[in-house]
Scaffold this motif. Structure first.
Motif, PDB file in Angstrom:
ATOM      1  N   GLU A 199      40.422  53.657  54.007  1.00  0.00           N
ATOM      2  CA  GLU A 199      40.741  53.045  52.716  1.00  0.00           C
ATOM      3  C   GLU A 199      41.144  51.583  52.888  1.00  0.00           C
ATOM      4  O   GLU A 199      40.706  50.720  52.127  1.00  0.00           O
ATOM      5  CB  GLU A 199      41.863  53.813  52.031  1.00  0.00           C
ATOM      6  CG  GLU A 199      41.448  55.157  51.503  1.00  0.00           C
ATOM      7  CD  GLU A 199      42.617  55.965  50.951  1.00  0.00           C
ATOM      8  OE1 GLU A 199      43.697  55.392  50.691  1.00  0.00           O
ATOM      9  OE2 GLU A 199      42.441  57.185  50.788  1.00  0.00           O
TER      10      GLU A 199
ATOM     11  N   ALA B 113      38.104  49.471  53.699  1.00  0.00           N
ATOM     12  CA  ALA B 113      37.259  49.308  52.509  1.00  0.00           C
ATOM     13  C   ALA B 113      37.830  48.235  51.593  1.00  0.00           C
ATOM     14  O   ALA B 113      37.088  47.392  51.077  1.00  0.00           O
ATOM     15  CB  ALA B 113      37.130  50.640  51.769  1.00  0.00           C
ATOM     16  N   VAL B 114      39.142  48.234  51.424  1.00  0.00           N
ATOM     17  CA  VAL B 114      39.790  47.199  50.606  1.00  0.00           C
ATOM     18  C   VAL B 114      39.536  45.824  51.221  1.00  0.00           C
ATOM     19  O   VAL B 114      39.252  44.854  50.508  1.00  0.00           O
ATOM     20  CB  VAL B 114      41.306  47.480  50.472  1.00  0.00           C
ATOM     21  CG1 VAL B 114      42.049  46.278  49.910  1.00  0.00           C
ATOM     22  CG2 VAL B 114      41.539  48.703  49.606  1.00  0.00           C
TER      23      VAL B 114
ATOM     24  N   ARG C 184      30.277  48.948  45.520  1.00  0.00           N
ATOM     25  CA  ARG C 184      31.721  49.193  45.592  1.00  0.00           C
ATOM     26  C   ARG C 184      31.985  50.675  45.888  1.00  0.00           C
ATOM     27  O   ARG C 184      32.800  51.014  46.741  1.00  0.00           O
ATOM     28  CB  ARG C 184      32.396  48.780  44.290  1.00  0.00           C
ATOM     29  CG  ARG C 184      33.904  48.903  44.307  1.00  0.00           C
ATOM     30  CD  ARG C 184      34.506  48.454  42.978  1.00  0.00           C
ATOM     31  NE  ARG C 184      34.217  47.061  42.694  1.00  0.00           N
ATOM     32  CZ  ARG C 184      34.964  46.034  43.080  1.00  0.00           C
ATOM     33  NH1 ARG C 184      36.059  46.255  43.788  1.00  0.00           N
ATOM     34  NH2 ARG C 184      34.634  44.804  42.760  1.00  0.00           N
TER      35      ARG C 184
ATOM     36  N   THR D 137      33.905  52.131  49.154  1.00  0.00           N
ATOM     37  CA  THR D 137      35.188  52.818  48.979  1.00  0.00           C
ATOM     38  C   THR D 137      35.109  54.321  49.220  1.00  0.00           C
ATOM     39  O   THR D 137      36.127  54.947  49.487  1.00  0.00           O
ATOM     40  CB  THR D 137      35.790  52.555  47.586  1.00  0.00           C
ATOM     41  OG1 THR D 137      34.875  52.997  46.585  1.00  0.00           O
ATOM     42  CG2 THR D 137      36.097  51.077  47.396  1.00  0.00           C
ATOM     43  N   SER D 138      33.917  54.896  49.153  1.00  0.00           N
ATOM     44  CA  SER D 138      33.811  56.336  49.382  1.00  0.00           C
ATOM     45  C   SER D 138      33.478  56.687  50.835  1.00  0.00           C
ATOM     46  O   SER D 138      33.519  57.851  51.211  1.00  0.00           O
ATOM     47  CB  SER D 138      32.758  56.955  48.456  1.00  0.00           C
ATOM     48  OG  SER D 138      31.470  56.488  48.786  1.00  0.00           O
TER      49      SER D 138
END
Length: 91
Positions: free
Chosen positions: A36, A39-40, A58, A62-63
Motif C-alpha cells: 500500500e 502504491a501511494v 490507479r 493500488t490493487s
C-alpha cells in the motif's frame, strides 16, 4: 440458562494455534502495508511529474499486492512520461 464450555480457548492446543497464527498474520500485514505504501508513492510520483493517471491505472497500482512489482513501477515512475509506460515490459 445455557452454559457454554469455553475450556478449549484456555487449552494448550488453543494457545499453540494462537502463537502460530500471530507471526503469520503479522508478516502478512507487513507485506500488505508495504504494498500500500509503495502504491501511494507511485501515484504521488506520477502526480508530482504532472502525469495524468487514469482510473484503470490507479486501480491497477493500488490493487497490486506484490511489493517487488510496485517497487519496479516506482523506479519507472521517476522518469515516466505517461502512466502506460509503467506497465510496459523492457525490450
Amino acid at each position: 440458562m445455557m452454559t457454554v464450555d469455553l475450556s478449549f480457548f484456555r487449552s494448550e492446543a488453543s494457545q499453540r494455534l494462537r502463537a502460530q497464527a500471530r507471526p503469520e498474520g503479522h508478516a502478512e500485514g507487513l507485506a500488505e502495508g508495504r504494498a500500500e505504501g509503495l502504491a501511494v508513492a507511485v501515484i504521488h510520483t506520477l502526480e508530482r511529474n504532472g502525469i495524468t493517471i487514469t482510473a484503470a491505472a490507479r486501480e491497477r497500482v493500488t490493487s497490486c499486492t506484490e511489493p517487488e512489482r510496485i517497487l519496479g513501477w516506482l523506479d519507472k515512475s521517476i522518469a515516466a512520461s505517461t502512466v502506460d509506460s509503467l506497465f510496459e515490459d523492457p525490450a
